[in-house]
Design an enzyme around this catalytic site. Structure first.
Site, PDB file in Angstrom:
ATOM      1  N   HIS A 159       0.881  -1.334  -0.210  1.00 38.99           N
ATOM      2  CA  HIS A 159      -0.276   0.092   0.165  1.00 38.99           C
ATOM      3  C   HIS A 159       1.007   1.080   0.018  1.00 38.99           C
ATOM      4  O   HIS A 159       1.737   1.426   0.867  1.00 38.99           O
ATOM      5  CB  HIS A 159      -0.991  -0.013   1.234  1.00 38.99           C
ATOM      6  CG  HIS A 159      -2.020  -1.045   1.116  1.00 38.99           C
ATOM      7  ND1 HIS A 159      -2.549  -1.870   2.011  1.00 38.99           N
ATOM      8  CD2 HIS A 159      -2.659  -1.597  -0.110  1.00 38.99           C
ATOM      9  CE1 HIS A 159      -3.236  -2.695   1.626  1.00 38.99           C
ATOM     10  NE2 HIS A 159      -3.425  -2.374   0.584  1.00 38.99           N
ATOM     11  N   GLU A 162       1.805   3.574   2.845  1.00 38.62           N
ATOM     12  CA  GLU A 162       2.269   3.134   4.405  1.00 38.62           C
ATOM     13  C   GLU A 162       3.909   3.237   4.198  1.00 38.62           C
ATOM     14  O   GLU A 162       4.767   1.803   4.311  1.00 38.62           O
ATOM     15  CB  GLU A 162       1.636   1.447   4.348  1.00 38.62           C
ATOM     16  CG  GLU A 162       0.116   1.783   4.337  1.00 38.62           C
ATOM     17  CD  GLU A 162      -0.592   0.482   4.576  1.00 38.62           C
ATOM     18  OE1 GLU A 162       0.286  -0.506   4.430  1.00 38.62           O
ATOM     19  OE2 GLU A 162      -1.748   0.548   4.263  1.00 38.62           O
ATOM     20  N   HIS A 288       2.321  -3.770   6.906  1.00 38.53           N
ATOM     21  CA  HIS A 288       1.384  -2.715   6.521  1.00 38.53           C
ATOM     22  C   HIS A 288       1.481  -1.698   7.742  1.00 38.53           C
ATOM     23  O   HIS A 288       2.087  -1.936   8.827  1.00 38.53           O
ATOM     24  CB  HIS A 288       0.126  -3.298   6.435  1.00 38.53           C
ATOM     25  CG  HIS A 288      -0.103  -4.029   5.143  1.00 38.53           C
ATOM     26  ND1 HIS A 288      -0.817  -3.670   4.181  1.00 38.53           N
ATOM     27  CD2 HIS A 288       0.387  -5.263   4.851  1.00 38.53           C
ATOM     28  CE1 HIS A 288      -0.935  -4.479   3.120  1.00 38.53           C
ATOM     29  NE2 HIS A 288      -0.149  -5.577   3.633  1.00 38.53           N
ATOM     30  N   GLU A 361       0.593  -5.012  10.985  1.00 37.75           N
ATOM     31  CA  GLU A 361      -0.081  -3.283  10.947  1.00 37.75           C
ATOM     32  C   GLU A 361       0.908  -2.699  12.061  1.00 37.75           C
ATOM     33  O   GLU A 361       0.900  -2.897  13.015  1.00 37.75           O
ATOM     34  CB  GLU A 361      -1.401  -3.508  11.193  1.00 37.75           C
ATOM     35  CG  GLU A 361      -2.324  -4.159  10.182  1.00 37.75           C
ATOM     36  CD  GLU A 361      -2.500  -3.212   9.070  1.00 37.75           C
ATOM     37  OE1 GLU A 361      -1.939  -2.080   8.788  1.00 37.75           O
ATOM     38  OE2 GLU A 361      -3.165  -3.810   7.998  1.00 37.75           O
TER      39      GLU A 361
END
Ligand code: ZN
Length: 402
Positions: A159, A162, A288, A361
């Site tokens: 992504h 990020e 992420h 994350e």
């Protein structure tokens, strides 16, 4: 006189008046419902879901009885975080120069390969849609040879926005090379494993996100209106309402599985590591941001185990996930406990290749605002260092036969 502006045919919906919203006390079913509505999910922690939505999307959610609270205006946040638009810059905004642009990343990787030729080999898995090399770093003793050692893969920056994740992969590369010969754990792991790192899976999106020195909050790749790379993988692609068929959605899965050159290239590399009928890569971590979570498959179903994951295998994911989380203070959970996703990298890695594949994350846990995707560059060192032990655990785990 009325000023009428007509959007050209095929233009993206107008997202210039998006708000940043929070919903508190959500459960996975509610989060799945919110994610499916087409809003741009930013983060979730302790039941608080943060997402960007245009006025129509916000209104639709309110009509379904969801109690959302607007905490900011997205364009104002972006303008505050990167106030100086520069005409020609391919640079991070002033104050964030600690982050690496694609060009800077490439230079660091080349220098590392030059300095540590015995244990580093730099190549690529292919090219992005716009033609940028998707760098592949291999770190092992005798890096030039394919030795019979368990392999482990780290991927970052699927992504675009990020950016902290690219720095995470870069830290892995620098640590396993600079500390080789001095740190005993690093030395042993480099001697007994083959460590692969792909620091940016989405360089086009990342470069676009900082174009002209102005953050854009961009998530997808740069093919057409953009494909969400982590909804484009070929296992249960588009199966379960965990992605969107609309090219304007932030979770657009693409017209077909592996339609994005970036996912196709990484998948081909993984397929190429099947040697003599055996997949050599045993463990994989995809980075992420944000929410401070450790996630494991599956994402496409709420089921813990099924015909492609035995209860024993599900327990191993949980055990490893909890051990990783204990090392960095993140919250461990099955991916679908967050919300349903389909076409993700973890689901494919496990279902097709039996690779112990998890997602981190990264920082921050939550808190809203733009620091979620754009933490100040002072946070790079502490928040990547925070995962040193987790990275060692995963590299070691690649050698644990089950
Ligand atoms: Zn992400």
């Amino acid at each position: 006189m009325l000023a009428v502006s007509v959007a050209p045919a095929g233009a993206a919906q107008d997202d210039s008046d998006r708000g940043l919203y929070e919903v508190r006390g959500t459960d996975s079913a509610q989060r799945t419902e919110i994610a499916r509505s087409g809003v741009d999910v930013w983060g979730t922690h302790d039941g608080v879901m943060t997402f960007a939505a245009n006025p129509a999307q916000a209104q639709a959610l309110r009509e379904r009885g969801i109690a959302l609270e607007q905490i900011a205006d997205v364009e104002e946040l972006l303008a505050e975080r990167s106030p100086d638009v520069v005409a020609s810059a391919d640079e991070f905004p002033a104050g964030d120069e600690g982050y690496h642009t694609y060009g800077e990343l490439t230079e660091v990787l080349r220098n590392t390969a030059d300095e540590h030729g015995e244990i580093v080999s730099l190549s690529d898995v292919g090219s992005s849609y716009e033609g940028r090399s998707l760098h592949l770093v291999k770190i092992s003793d005798n890096a030039g040879q394919d030795e019979d050692e368990p392999e482990v893969l780290f991927t970052c920056n699927q992504h675009a926005r990020e950016h902290l994740t690219t720095e995470m992969c870069l830290r892995i590369v620098e640590r396993f090379t600079d500390e080789y010969g001095s740190d005993p754990t690093v030395t042993e792991l480099v001697d007994t494993r083959e460590i692969y790192v792909i620091p940016t899976v989405n360089p086009d999106g990342a470069e676009y996100d900082i174009e002209n020195g102005r953050y854009k909050g961009w998530r997808k790749n740069r093919q057409g209106n953009g494909t969400d790379l982590n909804r484009n993988w070929g296992y249960q692609w588009g199966c379960c309402g965990g992605s969107s068929g609309s090219p304007y959605s932030e979770t657009y899965r693409g017209p077909s599985a592996f339609s994005a050159p970036e996912t196709r290239a990484v998948a081909s590399f993984v397929e190429s590591r099947v040697v003599g009928g055996t997949q050599q890569i045993k463990a994989h971590l995809d980075f992420h941001s944000y929410s401070e979570l450790v996630l494991w498959p599956y994402g496409y179903t709420y089921d813990d185990a099924n015909d492609t994951m035995t209860p024993e295998e599900a327990r191993r994911f949980q055990e490893v996930g909890e051990r990783l989380a204990a090392s960095n203070g993140y919250t461990p959970q099955q991916s679908s406990d967050l919300y349903i996703t389909d076409g993700s990298i973890n689901d494919w890695m496990w279902a097709e290749h039996d690779i112990l594949s998890l997602t981190f994350e990264m920082y921050p846990a939550g808190g809203g605002g733009l620091d979620g995707f754009y933490p100040p560059d002072e946070r790079i060192e502490p928040e990547t260092q925070r995962n040193d032990e987790a990275v060692e655990i995963l590299v070691a785990e690649a050698g644990n036969q089950v």
